[in-house]
Structure formats: C-alpha cells, structure tokens
Design a protein around this motif. Sequence first.
Motif, PDB file in Angstrom:
ATOM      1  N   GLU A  61       2.641 -34.932 -30.766  1.00 33.96           N
ATOM      2  CA  GLU A  61       1.637 -35.831 -31.259  1.00 33.96           C
ATOM      3  C   GLU A  61       2.043 -37.485 -31.461  1.00 33.96           C
ATOM      4  O   GLU A  61       3.240 -37.654 -31.358  1.00 33.96           O
ATOM      5  CB  GLU A  61       1.117 -35.371 -32.630  1.00 33.96           C
ATOM      6  N   HIS A  62       0.984 -38.184 -31.231  1.00 37.19           N
ATOM      7  CA  HIS A  62       1.358 -39.749 -31.404  1.00 37.19           C
ATOM      8  C   HIS A  62       0.183 -40.014 -32.399  1.00 37.19           C
ATOM      9  O   HIS A  62      -0.873 -40.294 -32.297  1.00 37.19           O
ATOM     10  CB  HIS A  62       1.012 -40.331 -29.972  1.00 37.19           C
ATOM     11  N   LEU A  63       0.863 -40.407 -33.657  1.00 33.92           N
ATOM     12  CA  LEU A  63      -0.010 -40.897 -34.954  1.00 33.92           C
ATOM     13  C   LEU A  63       0.107 -42.278 -35.077  1.00 33.92           C
ATOM     14  O   LEU A  63       0.915 -42.722 -35.059  1.00 33.92           O
ATOM     15  CB  LEU A  63       0.463 -39.981 -36.071  1.00 33.92           C
ATOM     16  N   THR A  64      -1.085 -42.928 -35.408  1.00 40.65           N
ATOM     17  CA  THR A  64      -1.247 -44.146 -35.720  1.00 40.65           C
ATOM     18  C   THR A  64      -2.109 -44.274 -37.034  1.00 40.65           C
ATOM     19  O   THR A  64      -2.982 -43.269 -37.117  1.00 40.65           O
ATOM     20  CB  THR A  64      -1.518 -45.079 -34.579  1.00 40.65           C
ATOM     21  N   LEU A  65      -2.215 -45.233 -37.588  1.00 41.82           N
ATOM     22  CA  LEU A  65      -3.456 -45.409 -38.510  1.00 41.82           C
ATOM     23  C   LEU A  65      -4.880 -45.406 -37.979  1.00 41.82           C
ATOM     24  O   LEU A  65      -5.701 -44.833 -38.720  1.00 41.82           O
ATOM     25  CB  LEU A  65      -3.174 -46.955 -39.252  1.00 41.82           C
ATOM     26  N   ALA A  66      -4.936 -45.915 -36.749  1.00 42.88           N
ATOM     27  CA  ALA A  66      -6.284 -45.727 -35.959  1.00 42.88           C
ATOM     28  C   ALA A  66      -6.626 -44.191 -35.841  1.00 42.88           C
ATOM     29  O   ALA A  66      -7.557 -43.783 -35.848  1.00 42.88           O
ATOM     30  CB  ALA A  66      -6.271 -46.599 -34.815  1.00 42.88           C
TER      31      ALA A  66
ATOM     32  N   TRP B 132       3.797 -35.749 -45.227  1.00 45.28           N
ATOM     33  CA  TRP B 132       4.904 -37.063 -45.153  1.00 45.28           C
ATOM     34  C   TRP B 132       5.043 -37.874 -43.756  1.00 45.28           C
ATOM     35  O   TRP B 132       4.864 -39.035 -43.518  1.00 45.28           O
ATOM     36  CB  TRP B 132       6.156 -36.515 -45.348  1.00 45.28           C
ATOM     37  N   CYS B 133       4.613 -36.764 -42.665  1.00 45.77           N
ATOM     38  CA  CYS B 133       4.522 -37.522 -41.314  1.00 45.77           C
ATOM     39  C   CYS B 133       3.339 -38.305 -41.147  1.00 45.77           C
ATOM     40  O   CYS B 133       3.324 -39.292 -40.420  1.00 45.77           O
ATOM     41  CB  CYS B 133       4.431 -36.156 -40.249  1.00 45.77           C
ATOM     42  N   ARG B 134       2.008 -38.038 -41.733  1.00 41.57           N
ATOM     43  CA  ARG B 134       1.146 -38.745 -41.508  1.00 41.57           C
ATOM     44  C   ARG B 134       1.324 -40.142 -42.593  1.00 41.57           C
ATOM     45  O   ARG B 134       0.615 -41.146 -42.012  1.00 41.57           O
ATOM     46  CB  ARG B 134      -0.036 -37.889 -42.168  1.00 41.57           C
ATOM     47  N   ARG B 135       2.025 -39.903 -43.483  1.00 41.01           N
ATOM     48  CA  ARG B 135       2.270 -41.184 -44.302  1.00 41.01           C
ATOM     49  C   ARG B 135       3.040 -42.405 -43.664  1.00 41.01           C
ATOM     50  O   ARG B 135       2.959 -43.330 -44.144  1.00 41.01           O
ATOM     51  CB  ARG B 135       2.584 -40.963 -45.744  1.00 41.01           C
ATOM     52  N   LEU B 136       3.833 -41.806 -42.944  1.00 42.21           N
ATOM     53  CA  LEU B 136       4.662 -42.625 -42.110  1.00 42.21           C
ATOM     54  C   LEU B 136       3.994 -43.713 -41.351  1.00 42.21           C
ATOM     55  O   LEU B 136       4.177 -44.984 -40.948  1.00 42.21           O
ATOM     56  CB  LEU B 136       5.609 -41.891 -40.965  1.00 42.21           C
ATOM     57  N   THR B 137       2.566 -43.390 -40.950  1.00 43.87           N
ATOM     58  CA  THR B 137       1.801 -44.521 -40.398  1.00 43.87           C
ATOM     59  C   THR B 137       1.646 -45.642 -41.098  1.00 43.87           C
ATOM     60  O   THR B 137       1.130 -46.714 -40.572  1.00 43.87           O
ATOM     61  CB  THR B 137       0.539 -43.917 -39.989  1.00 43.87           C
ATOM     62  N   GLY B 138       1.771 -45.648 -42.576  1.00 40.68           N
ATOM     63  CA  GLY B 138       1.755 -46.653 -43.501  1.00 40.68           C
ATOM     64  C   GLY B 138       2.607 -47.705 -43.280  1.00 40.68           C
ATOM     65  O   GLY B 138       2.523 -48.843 -43.583  1.00 40.68           O
ATOM     66  N   SER B 139       3.942 -47.263 -42.733  1.00 41.78           N
ATOM     67  CA  SER B 139       5.178 -48.055 -42.557  1.00 41.78           C
ATOM     68  C   SER B 139       5.457 -48.275 -41.216  1.00 41.78           C
ATOM     69  O   SER B 139       6.037 -49.209 -40.829  1.00 41.78           O
ATOM     70  CB  SER B 139       6.253 -47.340 -43.265  1.00 41.78           C
ATOM     71  N   PHE B 140       4.890 -47.481 -40.419  1.00 41.39           N
ATOM     72  CA  PHE B 140       5.391 -47.739 -38.750  1.00 41.39           C
ATOM     73  C   PHE B 140       4.430 -47.993 -37.803  1.00 41.39           C
ATOM     74  O   PHE B 140       3.116 -47.327 -38.401  1.00 41.39           O
ATOM     75  CB  PHE B 140       6.021 -46.567 -38.336  1.00 41.39           C
TER      76      PHE B 140
END
Length: 355
Positions: free
Chosen positions: A114-119, A209-217
């Motif tokens: 997967e490629h996760l971003t805030l968007a 936790w993996c989803r929350r990483l998008t808040g910092s990266f």
Amino acid sequence: MSALVQAALFAAGAVVGGGVTAAVFTKRQTQRPVIAPTVDGTIVSPAVATVSPPVIGLGANGNAQISSLASATSLSSSAVLKYGNPGPIADPIVRQAYVAAYDRRLRHPAWTAEHLTLASLGKSPLVAPPDATGDRSKSTFMEDDTIPVPFRARLTDYLRSGYDRGHMVPAADAKFSQEAMNETFYLSNMAPQVGEGFNRHYWAYLEDWCRRLTGSFSDVYVFTVPLYLPRRDSDGKWRITHEVIGSPPNVSVPTHFAKVVLTSKPASPSTPNILELAMGAFVLPNAPIPDDTPLEKFVMPVEAVERAAGLALFSDAVKSTSKHICQSTKCEVIVRRFDDARKRPDMRRTISAPN
C-alpha cells in the motif's frame, strides 16, 4: 516471544545479530541482470505470467518508487516446456487501494503493498475529501473470481475454523470509495488470523499505527507479509508446522505476520526535494498478544523478513539511505478496543473501526 521469533527467523535463513534493530548484512548483494533461461539455445519463458518481487527503489528525484508489479513474457517453443510451464506462479492483483501477489499453494497473499498518504486517507487539509466514502457495513466477504477455481480460498474454508478472515490490507485504508473498500473484502486479501487478542486487537493497533504515520510523513509504504517460521522441537531440530483450514483442507494458516514500512518526508522546509527515508519491520506471532506489549519488542531487521519470505522488498539504495523507523518516530501502539466499539453504538462515534 521476541527471542523465539528471532531464533525462528535465524533458522529460516536470516542472520540476526547485534540486536533486533541492527543491519544483518556486512556485504550487500548487487542487483543482477535478468537472463532469460535457454534450452539447447532456445529462449524459454514462463507459460504463464510471473510476478517479480516488489522492490522499492529510488527514482531519479530521490523519490521512493515501487517497481513494475508483474513481468509477463511469451513462451517460445522448447523440447522441455512444449506444453507449458507448470509454475509455480503468483497471481498479480491490482486494486484501487493496493497491489498484491496471491500464493496459489497457500491460498492467501504472498504479500500486499500500500501507499498511504493523508490524502488517500481523506485527512489532508489541502485535498477535499470525496463526496462519498466507503462504509464497511456495506461490504461483504467474497471469493475472488479472478483466481482460478482450484486455487481459490473459499468462504466455507473459514466457516467454524476458529480463525478470522484477517485483512492483509485493512478496509480502513480504503475509505476513499465504496468500491475500493469492497475490494479489500476479497478472500485473496485475507489470511487466517487468531481473532481474540490478535486480529481484533493488537494487529488492529498496528494497522492504526501505520495510518497514523501519515501525520508525520508525506508518504508511507506498507507491506504485509504472511510468514511460516520454524520452531525448535524437543529433539533439537527445527521444523515448520502449520494448520490448514477448510474441508477438504485448503487455506494455510501462517505462523507469523510481518508489517514492513517505509516512510519519506522532506529533510527540511528549505530542502523539500531532499527526502529523509525511514524503514522498519515488525514480526508478530499469529497468537493472542497482551495489549501492554511494547511494539518495539517485535522489531526485526528488514533483511530477516526478506530472507524468511523469499522476497526483495527494498533496493540496496533505499536500505543504505534509510534511518530506522523507531529513530524517526515513536514506535508505540494505541490500545483502542475497535471490536467493543462495534458492539456499543454509543462508542462508534468516537472510535473508528480498523480493517
């Protein structure tokens, strides 16, 4: 538990030393050119599509890029493979929210990416959220008709098996459309997982936790890899033993699961084109895990996961330029009882469901 997993990874061919977060290779292998096999001078290609390992490398601008998912070539006639190559192969799966390779022998994904971003999660202040988002109550588990019938996981395989249909790509990662969320409910995206204490609890915390990483990266790449790790028996020998569910037995039950993450963000506001990379791997047993277990207990070298799974997840360039993820952010899960929230309507407003 961490020591047992570490020893199992060692027995599977991974050299783990100097602590679980240390690099395990002193000399990295270089990428070798792909040479087509020949028989008596005749080029022989697979009779069916083959899937290349999902290597993430560095692009021309320093961006992490996933290489081509599948490499399919046509077959020239040969004396040996005149009637086709029997395999083994992995079925490439390309969905809206993820890509994957399906293992026909084990009847579950060999890996998902997967490629996760805030968007992509609908949380970016710069991108308007979609008009309609996915609702997991409208999704149903379903067999994947793109997989040949003899190799499919079936709904009846999980019936009264004692295992959950565990999402490898969580539904919560695909909320941007109902269709995308529905695609996470294919059985080709499932593997049998222990429910209480794992899929419904600690594993869900790790997905969160993996989803929350998008808040910092700015970019978060997530690989999920089912693993079969050996354990030492009383006679001192190492063996891999796993359950198979279904009647007749059809779907294999992994002994462990790995989450491997790669993150990127601008090194500084003044150098937005220079990216800082961080990566890490977590190997969890397919068993109940106490809520208070530190996430860092499950840290393993990425190379150990690659060797145990037979995959090449990242290029040497990515590995050599990446920090460890736990040096770039806090590796700590938040205990949120998602399953209890589904049972109590008054909690659903404050706690979103995971996969």
